[in-house]
Design an enzyme around this catalytic site. Sequence first.
Site, PDB file in Angstrom:
ATOM      1  N   LYS A   1       0.845  -1.207   0.000  1.00  0.00           N
ATOM      2  CA  LYS A   1       0.000   0.000   0.000  1.00  0.00           C
ATOM      3  C   LYS A   1       0.874   1.249   0.000  1.00  0.00           C
ATOM      4  O   LYS A   1       0.418   2.352   0.240  1.00  0.00           O
ATOM      5  CB  LYS A   1      -0.890   0.028   1.255  1.00  0.00           C
ATOM      6  CG  LYS A   1      -2.016  -0.972   1.276  1.00  0.00           C
ATOM      7  CD  LYS A   1      -3.090  -0.570   2.291  1.00  0.00           C
ATOM      8  CE  LYS A   1      -2.798  -1.014   3.681  1.00  0.00           C
ATOM      9  NZ  LYS A   1      -3.924  -0.792   4.619  1.00  0.00           N
TER      10      LYS A   1
ATOM     11  N   LYS B   1       2.748   2.098   2.281  1.00  0.00           N
ATOM     12  CA  LYS B   1       2.632   2.679   3.622  1.00  0.00           C
ATOM     13  C   LYS B   1       3.696   2.033   4.502  1.00  0.00           C
ATOM     14  O   LYS B   1       3.900   0.827   4.444  1.00  0.00           O
ATOM     15  CB  LYS B   1       1.257   2.357   4.234  1.00  0.00           C
ATOM     16  CG  LYS B   1       0.133   3.293   3.826  1.00  0.00           C
ATOM     17  CD  LYS B   1      -1.070   3.106   4.764  1.00  0.00           C
ATOM     18  CE  LYS B   1      -2.097   4.185   4.536  1.00  0.00           C
ATOM     19  NZ  LYS B   1      -3.224   4.098   5.500  1.00  0.00           N
TER      20      LYS B   1
HETATM   21  N1  C2G Z   1     -10.651   6.796   8.613  1.00  0.00           N
HETATM   22  C1  C2G Z   1     -11.679   7.699   8.860  1.00  0.00           C
HETATM   23  N2  C2G Z   1     -11.390   9.000   9.061  1.00  0.00           N
HETATM   24  C2  C2G Z   1     -10.100   9.436   9.034  1.00  0.00           C
HETATM   25  C3  C2G Z   1      -9.051   8.521   8.797  1.00  0.00           C
HETATM   26  C4  C2G Z   1      -9.348   7.194   8.594  1.00  0.00           C
HETATM   27  O1  C2G Z   1     -12.866   7.307   8.890  1.00  0.00           O
HETATM   28  N3  C2G Z   1      -9.863  10.760   9.223  1.00  0.00           N
HETATM   29  C5  C2G Z   1     -11.004   5.386   8.396  1.00  0.00           C
HETATM   30  C6  C2G Z   1     -10.601   4.886   7.013  1.00  0.00           C
HETATM   31  O2  C2G Z   1     -11.597   5.251   6.049  1.00  0.00           O
HETATM   32  C7  C2G Z   1     -10.535   3.373   7.236  1.00  0.00           C
HETATM   33  C8  C2G Z   1     -10.069   3.282   8.697  1.00  0.00           C
HETATM   34  O3  C2G Z   1     -10.293   4.578   9.297  1.00  0.00           O
HETATM   35  O4  C2G Z   1     -11.840   2.797   7.119  1.00  0.00           O
HETATM   36  C9  C2G Z   1      -8.605   2.919   8.814  1.00  0.00           C
HETATM   37  O5  C2G Z   1      -7.856   3.874   8.093  1.00  0.00           O
HETATM   38  P1  C2G Z   1      -6.382   3.461   7.577  1.00  0.00           P
HETATM   39  O6  C2G Z   1      -5.627   2.864   8.714  1.00  0.00           O
HETATM   40  O7  C2G Z   1      -5.823   4.620   6.832  1.00  0.00           O
HETATM   41  O8  C2G Z   1      -6.754   2.277   6.585  1.00  0.00           O
HETATM   42  P2  C2G Z   1      -6.313   2.124   5.044  1.00  0.00           P
HETATM   43  O9  C2G Z   1      -4.859   2.348   4.917  1.00  0.00           O
HETATM   44  O10 C2G Z   1      -7.264   2.919   4.259  1.00  0.00           O
HETATM   45  O11 C2G Z   1      -6.496   0.547   4.821  1.00  0.00           O
HETATM   46  O12 C2G Z   1      -8.147  -3.349   2.698  1.00  0.00           O
HETATM   47  C10 C2G Z   1      -8.459  -2.028   3.129  1.00  0.00           C
HETATM   48  C11 C2G Z   1      -7.226  -1.327   3.637  1.00  0.00           C
HETATM   49  O13 C2G Z   1      -6.527  -2.120   4.576  1.00  0.00           O
HETATM   50  C12 C2G Z   1      -7.635   0.007   4.268  1.00  0.00           C
END
Ligand code: C2G
Length: 130
Positions: free
Chosen positions: A44, A46
């Site tokens: 990702k 990340k």
């Molecule tokens: N999120 C949110 N508001 C934010 C930041 C994050 O609602 N300000 C939500 C994201 O939409 C996600 C969850 O928190 O549903 C986790 O965010 P991340 O850790 O950034 O996840 P991500 O990297 O998007 O990984 O297979 C799917 C992926 O693993 C998602």
Amino acid sequence: MKKVLTYGTYDLLHFGHINLLQRAKDLGDYLIVGLSTDEFNKGKNKKAYHSFENRKMILESIRYVDEVIPENTWDQKIKDVIENDIDIFVMGDDWEGKFDFLKEFCEVIYLPRTVGISTSKIKNDLTLVK
Ligand code: C2G
């Protein structure tokens, strides 16, 4: 028992994450989080600050989270939904539409993201701190 599933990296935990987890849990009775492994995060583009083990321990301490499973690949979701008998799949709406293929197996809900916070914003803001 209504079971809910969501996925994420959950690094440098913040209130946007908690808002998502709380709303996801409110949709059912049992919330499973598929937590991205360090290996999967490479895919990702990340690099989490906290290791998978530490991010897992932190998530497991949250009252809304009932279980944490590893997210190793993009294509494990159908298996996870079936094997864990999931009723509702939830993600923040930055993923709107991306997981609609799961509608064949469970309800799919995209929740509004929390505005103004993200792990990358935290990292960026910290570099500006003198
Ligand atoms: N999120 C949110 N508001 C934010 C930041 C994050 O609602 N300000 C939500 C994201 O939409 C996600 C969850 O928190 O549903 C986790 O965010 P991340 O850790 O950034 O996840 P991500 O990297 O998007 O990984 O297979 C799917 C992926 O693993 C998602």
